[in-house]
Design a protein around this motif. Structure first.
Motif, PDB file in Angstrom:
ATOM      1  N   GLN A 112       0.810  -1.202   0.000  1.00 21.49           N
ATOM      2  CA  GLN A 112       0.000   0.000   0.000  1.00 21.49           C
ATOM      3  C   GLN A 112       0.846   1.255   0.000  1.00 21.49           C
ATOM      4  N   HIS A 113       1.997   1.123   0.578  1.00 20.09           N
ATOM      5  CA  HIS A 113       2.917   2.259   0.549  1.00 20.09           C
ATOM      6  C   HIS A 113       4.148   1.810  -0.187  1.00 20.09           C
ATOM      7  N   SER A 114       4.207   2.096  -1.389  1.00 18.00           N
ATOM      8  CA  SER A 114       5.415   1.694  -2.099  1.00 18.00           C
ATOM      9  C   SER A 114       6.588   2.351  -1.414  1.00 18.00           C
ATOM     10  N   ALA A 115       7.449   1.514  -0.972  1.00 15.41           N
ATOM     11  CA  ALA A 115       8.444   1.880   0.023  1.00 15.41           C
ATOM     12  C   ALA A 115       9.155   3.188  -0.250  1.00 15.41           C
ATOM     13  N   PRO A 116       9.003   4.092   0.649  1.00 13.00           N
ATOM     14  CA  PRO A 116       9.771   5.320   0.511  1.00 13.00           C
ATOM     15  C   PRO A 116      11.216   5.082   0.899  1.00 13.00           C
ATOM     16  N   ARG A 174      12.740  10.345  -4.419  1.00  7.77           N
ATOM     17  CA  ARG A 174      11.621  11.102  -3.887  1.00  7.77           C
ATOM     18  C   ARG A 174      10.767  10.209  -3.010  1.00  7.77           C
ATOM     19  N   SER A 175      10.353  10.779  -1.920  1.00  6.17           N
ATOM     20  CA  SER A 175       9.462  10.036  -1.053  1.00  6.17           C
ATOM     21  C   SER A 175       8.181   9.727  -1.797  1.00  6.17           C
ATOM     22  N   GLU A 176       7.722   8.532  -1.562  1.00  3.13           N
ATOM     23  CA  GLU A 176       6.497   8.162  -2.229  1.00  3.13           C
ATOM     24  C   GLU A 176       5.318   8.180  -1.273  1.00  3.13           C
ATOM     25  N   ALA A 177       5.555   8.716  -0.118  1.00  3.37           N
ATOM     26  CA  ALA A 177       4.449   8.840   0.809  1.00  3.37           C
ATOM     27  C   ALA A 177       3.450   9.834   0.250  1.00  3.37           C
ATOM     28  N   LYS A 178       2.226   9.551   0.510  1.00  2.63           N
ATOM     29  CA  LYS A 178       1.184  10.464   0.090  1.00  2.63           C
ATOM     30  C   LYS A 178       1.319  11.770   0.867  1.00  2.63           C
ATOM     31  N   LYS A 179       1.187  12.813   0.175  1.00  2.00           N
ATOM     32  CA  LYS A 179       1.247  14.113   0.809  1.00  2.00           C
ATOM     33  C   LYS A 179      -0.129  14.751   0.741  1.00  2.00           C
ATOM     34  N   CYS A 180      -0.217  15.884   1.384  1.00  2.00           N
ATOM     35  CA  CYS A 180      -1.516  16.536   1.457  1.00  2.00           C
ATOM     36  C   CYS A 180      -2.110  16.770   0.073  1.00  2.00           C
ATOM     37  N   ARG A 239       0.719  23.914   2.180  1.00  2.00           N
ATOM     38  CA  ARG A 239       0.158  25.130   1.579  1.00  2.00           C
ATOM     39  C   ARG A 239       1.269  26.116   1.241  1.00  2.00           C
ATOM     40  N   TRP A 240       2.260  26.103   2.054  1.00  2.00           N
ATOM     41  CA  TRP A 240       3.361  27.042   1.824  1.00  2.00           C
ATOM     42  C   TRP A 240       4.449  26.417   0.957  1.00  2.00           C
ATOM     43  N   LYS A 241       4.145  25.275   0.432  1.00  2.00           N
ATOM     44  CA  LYS A 241       5.104  24.563  -0.409  1.00  2.00           C
ATOM     45  C   LYS A 241       6.373  24.214   0.367  1.00  2.00           C
ATOM     46  N   LYS A 242       6.168  23.938   1.569  1.00  2.00           N
ATOM     47  CA  LYS A 242       7.276  23.443   2.384  1.00  2.00           C
ATOM     48  C   LYS A 242       7.119  21.943   2.564  1.00  2.00           C
ATOM     49  N   ALA A 243       8.071  21.360   3.238  1.00  2.00           N
ATOM     50  CA  ALA A 243       8.006  19.914   3.467  1.00  2.00           C
ATOM     51  C   ALA A 243       6.793  19.569   4.303  1.00  2.00           C
ATOM     52  N   CYS A 244       6.064  18.624   3.820  1.00  2.00           N
ATOM     53  CA  CYS A 244       4.810  18.271   4.471  1.00  2.00           C
ATOM     54  C   CYS A 244       5.049  17.846   5.914  1.00  2.00           C
ATOM     55  N   GLN A 245       4.222  18.372   6.761  1.00  2.00           N
ATOM     56  CA  GLN A 245       4.351  18.042   8.177  1.00  2.00           C
ATOM     57  C   GLN A 245       3.355  16.979   8.591  1.00  2.00           C
ATOM     58  N   ARG A 246       2.373  16.770   7.778  1.00  2.00           N
ATOM     59  CA  ARG A 246       1.330  15.832   8.177  1.00  2.00           C
ATOM     60  C   ARG A 246       1.684  14.406   7.772  1.00  2.00           C
ATOM     61  N   PHE A 247       2.131  14.266   6.607  1.00  2.00           N
ATOM     62  CA  PHE A 247       2.482  12.933   6.130  1.00  2.00           C
ATOM     63  C   PHE A 247       3.992  12.874   5.948  1.00  2.00           C
ATOM     64  N   LEU A 248       4.598  12.525   7.019  1.00  2.00           N
ATOM     65  CA  LEU A 248       6.049  12.497   6.985  1.00  2.00           C
ATOM     66  C   LEU A 248       6.521  11.293   6.194  1.00  2.00           C
ATOM     67  N   ASP A 249       7.764  11.347   5.795  1.00  2.00           N
ATOM     68  CA  ASP A 249       8.339  10.230   5.048  1.00  2.00           C
ATOM     69  C   ASP A 249       8.425   8.988   5.921  1.00  2.00           C
ATOM     70  N   ARG A 273      -7.434  22.438  -1.016  1.00  2.00           N
ATOM     71  CA  ARG A 273      -6.163  22.942  -0.495  1.00  2.00           C
ATOM     72  C   ARG A 273      -6.304  23.410   0.956  1.00  2.00           C
ATOM     73  N   GLU A 274      -7.504  23.803   1.289  1.00  2.00           N
ATOM     74  CA  GLU A 274      -7.693  24.290   2.656  1.00  2.00           C
ATOM     75  C   GLU A 274      -7.476  23.177   3.677  1.00  2.00           C
ATOM     76  N   LEU A 275      -7.517  21.952   3.220  1.00  2.00           N
ATOM     77  CA  LEU A 275      -7.303  20.842   4.144  1.00  2.00           C
ATOM     78  C   LEU A 275      -5.827  20.492   4.274  1.00  2.00           C
ATOM     79  N   TRP A 276      -5.018  21.052   3.459  1.00  2.00           N
ATOM     80  CA  TRP A 276      -3.603  20.729   3.517  1.00  2.00           C
ATOM     81  C   TRP A 276      -3.005  21.231   4.824  1.00  2.00           C
ATOM     82  N   CYS A 277      -1.938  20.642   5.170  1.00  2.00           N
ATOM     83  CA  CYS A 277      -1.209  21.177   6.304  1.00  2.00           C
ATOM     84  C   CYS A 277      -0.559  22.497   5.881  1.00  2.00           C
ATOM     85  N   THR A 278      -0.210  23.235   6.866  1.00  2.00           N
ATOM     86  CA  THR A 278       0.341  24.547   6.578  1.00  2.00           C
ATOM     87  C   THR A 278       1.569  24.472   5.682  1.00  2.00           C
TER      88      THR A 278
END
Length: 430
Positions: free
Chosen positions: A363-367, A397-403, A420-430, A412-417
């Motif tokens: 389900q998570h192709s290995a990051p 590249r990490s293959e984890a799902k991101k926001c 939204r700021w085009k920074k490294a996702c904080q919600r779905f970490l690698d 987009r309003e559901l994305w982590c901050t």
DNA sequence: ATTGCCGGGGG
DNA sequence: CCCCCGGCAAT
């Protein structure tokens, strides 16, 4: 020895009536999951690799592979380049036109992570080629076994004429070096030359045996980490870790033989350097496993392939020997592979397809952050033999799902901050 | 073309 | 600090 990928051989495709090399396929191919290639006498070119000329005899061997390496390993064919040049000589020296089937070592399944990107990176690839003496008739099996085994996250047992550089799992075969004597050797009879002794011994060990007590370099301290989801227990002995896995995770092991070896899939050897060594040790201990994504039940209950891969990474990636140690002699590659098991008898070719780790993997192709791979280039300096050169690092590249992928650009309003700021996702970490 | 995110900048 | 985005690299 050369290992080729045959991109046109699909993982789940049995060979047709003829292999891509034109060789007839034996009835063994009726066994699922087995790639059998055999002795096309004197092929001179390999399809898809027109730049590679194979002189002399080429004898392919069968490789019993497993679903677990599905996209990659089944497409590998191992064959031997024999510069002796006389097909008849090769056939007689080999004593058979089709060699035996090689079971994938059980330890192949040690790590529940595989980087799918490797499939692309490594294919097509050649690992090694050497100009071997005709008497080394089993080198193809050995090499195949070595490579298969080295695909494991665990380093092969350093022994005999097989040298392992550090804990990298980088195998180097030196046919000219002698192997230490062992009961296995003696039982085998005296006709074998030193390299054969070592090779045969190693082959048996690679193929059929439980991992022997591993000889460790002084500076290495072995430990074994449980790879069971959310466990990570580290013990210092194989027996201990197996017992832990069997009792805690496998609940005693319901069906004898299979479960007995199944523990192998759930631990991974780790090495700790105790003192500075001439070869560069890992610069730092493996980073702690990344914290699971918030709100992800899957991730909470799943192992961290990243952590296990990092483990492997720290063991292997920075310790490849210089190319001079590799020239003409070794086949080597590193890859982690999901659990798999095979029966030598063929009757119970077992596919353990539903482990937690594998489900998670599927389900998570290995990051994974980076990979280590080898390539082979033709070398004039080595007398025409192919020369292996190694070490290409590449960030994956990490293959984890991101926001963005999870919620979509329209939410987009559901994305982590950070997203939204085009920074490294904080919600779905690698 | 899409995606992830670093580096940089505006307010 | 919050927020945005150009641009790059990986896919």
């Amino acid at each position: 020895f050369v290992i080729f990928s045959l991109p046109d051989m699909m993982p789940n495709t049995r060979l047709g009536k003829r292999s891509p090399f034109g060789a007839l396929v034996s009835p063994e191919t009726t066994r699922p999951g087995v790639v059998v290639a055999m002795g096309p006498q004197g092929i001179s070119r390999v399809r898809g690799h027109s730049d590679l000329k194979v002189r002399g005899n080429v004898r392919m061997i069968s490789v019993s592979s497993c679903w677990a390496l599905n996209t990659w390993l089944l497409s590998q064919v191992f064959f031997q380049c024999d510069d002796a040049g006389d097909p008849r000589a090769a056939n007689t020296s080999c004593g058979r036109s089709v060699s035996t089937c090689i079971d994938v070592p059980r330890r192949l399944g040690s790590a529940p992570s595989v980087c799918p990107s490797l499939v692309n990176i490594l294919s097509p690839m050649m690992l090694c080629c050497s100009r071997n003496a005709p008497q080394e008739v089993d080198m193809d099996e050995l090499t195949a076994a070595m490579v298969l085994s080295s695909l494991s996250c665990s380093p092969p047992p350093p022994q005999g004429s097989l040298s392992v550089s550090g804990s990298s799992g980088y195998w180097s075969v030196d046919p000219k070096s002698s192997a230490p004597s062992s009961p296995t050797d003696e039982a085998r009879g005296g006709s074998a030359t030193p390299p054969d002794e070592g090779l045969d011994m190693e082959l048996d060990q690679v193929l059929f045996e439980e991992p022997a007590p591993r000889k460790r370099r002084n500076s290495l301290k072995a430990a074994f980490r449980c790879l069971w989801p959310a466990c990570g227990k580290v013990l210092t002995s194989v027996v201990g870790i197996k017992r832990h896995i069997r009792t805690v995770h496998l609940h005693g092991g319901e069906h004898e033989r299979c479960s007995r070896s199944e523990e192998d899939f759930y631990y991974c050897e780790i090495n700790q350097w105790e003192e500075p060594h001439c070869q560069s040790p890992p610069s730092a201990p493996p980073p702690p496993p990344p914290s699971p994504p918030i709100g992800s039940a899957l991730s909470r209950s799943a192992p961290s392939p990243c952590s296990s891969f990092w483990q492997v990474q720290s063991e292997h990636s920075y310790q490849a020997p210089p190319p001079s140690q590799v020239v003409s002699q070794a086949a080597s590659c590193l890859l982690t592979a999901p659990p798999t098991t095979c029966s030598r008898q063929g009757a119970t070719f077992r596919v353990r397809s539903v482990s937690v780790g594998e489900q998670w993997l599927q389900q998570h192709s290995a990051p994974c952050r980076s990979v280590f791979l080898c390539s082979v280039v033709p070398s004039v300096a080595s007398g025409g033999a192919l020369t292996a050169v190694c070490l290409i690092f590449r960030r994956i590249r990490s293959e984890a799902k991101k926001c963005r992928k999870v919620y979509g650009i329209e939410h987009r309003e559901l994305w982590c901050t950070a997203c939204r700021w085009k920074k490294a996702c904080q919600r779905f970490l690698d």
